[in-house]
Motif scaffolding. Structure first.
Motif, PDB file in Angstrom:
ATOM      1  N   ASP A   1      11.749  18.553   8.220  1.00  0.00           N
ATOM      2  CA  ASP A   1      11.267  18.380   6.845  1.00  0.00           C
ATOM      3  C   ASP A   1      12.275  17.507   6.112  1.00  0.00           C
ATOM      4  O   ASP A   1      13.217  17.999   5.461  1.00  0.00           O
ATOM      5  N   VAL A   2      12.109  16.195   6.248  1.00  0.00           N
ATOM      6  CA  VAL A   2      13.059  15.231   5.697  1.00  0.00           C
ATOM      7  C   VAL A   2      12.303  14.155   4.935  1.00  0.00           C
ATOM      8  O   VAL A   2      11.074  14.076   5.000  1.00  0.00           O
TER       9      VAL A   2
ATOM     10  N   GLN B   1      12.772  20.249  -3.729  1.00  0.00           N
ATOM     11  CA  GLN B   1      11.463  20.884  -3.592  1.00  0.00           C
ATOM     12  C   GLN B   1      10.425  19.872  -4.066  1.00  0.00           C
ATOM     13  O   GLN B   1      10.509  19.366  -5.189  1.00  0.00           O
ATOM     14  N   VAL B   2       9.476  19.564  -3.199  1.00  0.00           N
ATOM     15  CA  VAL B   2       8.446  18.577  -3.502  1.00  0.00           C
ATOM     16  C   VAL B   2       7.088  19.244  -3.330  1.00  0.00           C
ATOM     17  O   VAL B   2       6.798  19.819  -2.278  1.00  0.00           O
ATOM     18  N   ARG B   3       6.259  19.175  -4.338  1.00  0.00           N
ATOM     19  CA  ARG B   3       4.920  19.749  -4.200  1.00  0.00           C
ATOM     20  C   ARG B   3       3.895  18.794  -4.797  1.00  0.00           C
ATOM     21  O   ARG B   3       4.106  18.206  -5.858  1.00  0.00           O
TER      22      ARG B   3
ATOM     23  N   VAL C   1       7.154  21.895  -0.318  1.00  0.00           N
ATOM     24  CA  VAL C   1       8.059  21.825   0.826  1.00  0.00           C
ATOM     25  C   VAL C   1       9.450  21.438   0.310  1.00  0.00           C
ATOM     26  O   VAL C   1       9.578  20.729  -0.681  1.00  0.00           O
ATOM     27  N   THR C   2      10.477  21.951   0.966  1.00  0.00           N
ATOM     28  CA  THR C   2      11.853  21.550   0.669  1.00  0.00           C
ATOM     29  C   THR C   2      12.302  20.536   1.705  1.00  0.00           C
ATOM     30  O   THR C   2      12.232  20.806   2.910  1.00  0.00           O
ATOM     31  N   VAL C   3      12.742  19.372   1.244  1.00  0.00           N
ATOM     32  CA  VAL C   3      13.122  18.292   2.149  1.00  0.00           C
ATOM     33  C   VAL C   3      14.579  17.900   1.938  1.00  0.00           C
ATOM     34  O   VAL C   3      15.149  18.118   0.870  1.00  0.00           O
TER      35      VAL C   3
END
Length: 239
Positions: free
Chosen positions: A48-49, A67-69, A81-83
């Motif tokens: 998850d990058v 944190q991207v949503r 998701v946390t990238v």
């Protein structure tokens, strides 16, 4: 929920933007990212990058977590998701170019992930969050092009917390002489030539308020360091 145009004015507020994903067939990240992580950059955080545009910050943003949503209620989950930032890049006014895996993990389920991927670019909101690597200390990876004793290059792995590494000193442990290193690119730091003997790598961490703290590793890099080896610093920076 508050939404601000500038993330610096509120640590926990979300900022609106857009995200795309890597066009390659691999689900995880790239091994040639601009942070210089190599294979590690494609597998860290389970793959998850993301590449970042402005958030890359000439390499200072490497290793930071977000944190991207996505905001489409038909497909997107509340958690997102946390990238980890491992690369630099932008596409059609995006702040993030996620790995395929991370892009799909913003969705509510597998079918929704397929629909998201078909869209290619989506509206998102994001915020900086602490990086967490349980049972991992900050680690120094010696670049394979290093040549003891003439040239030393290394990358910093497992940067925890939500602080940026803004400077690095390389210290010769016998006489305690230190010198500031150059950030070659991304998370890669170099010394030509490095000091002799065992070495201590000191890192300057800066928080959101601009406060800076030097972190001194517990463990030194041995005198007989070798290209491609990894060395555990013995410390974590979780704040």
């Amino acid at each position: 929920m508050h939404t601000l145009g500038n993330a610096d004015t509120c640590q926990d507020c979300f900022v609106h933007s857009r995200a795309a994903y890597y066009p390659n067939s691999d689900d995880k990240g790239t091994e040639t990212g601009q942070c210089g992580y190599g294979t590690f950059g494609s597998t860290i955080n389970g793959g998850d990058v993301s590449a970042a545009s402005n958030l890359y910050q000439a390499g200072v943003g490497c290793g930071s977590c977000y944190q991207v949503r996505c905001t489409n209620n038909n497909y997107c989950s509340d958690k997102g998701v946390t990238v980890v930032i491992t690369d630099s890049g932008s596409s059609h006014n995006t702040d993030f170019i996620l790995s395929r895996r991370a892009f799909g993990r913003m969705a509510q389920n597998t079918d929704a992930a397929t629909s998201l991927l078909a869209l290619g670019i989506v509206d998102i909101e994001y915020r900086r969050v602490p990086c967490s690597y349980p049972n991992r200390n900050i680690t120094f990876k010696i670049d394979e092009n290093s040549n003891n004793p003439h040239y030393l290059a290394f990358v910093i792995w497992y940067q925890q917390g939500r602080k940026d590494i803004t400077a690095v000193q390389l210290c010769e442990t016998q006489n305690f002489e230190c010198r500031l290193l150059d950030r070659t690119y991304g998370a890669v730091w170099t010394a030509t030539p490095p000091p002799s003997g065992s070495l201590s790598i000191r890192m300057l961490f800066r928080d959101d308020n601009g406060d800076e703290t030097w972190v001194v590793p517990v463990n030194n890099i041995p005198q007989n360091w070798k290209p491609s080896d990894t060395y555990d610093s013995g410390v974590q920076v979780n704040a």
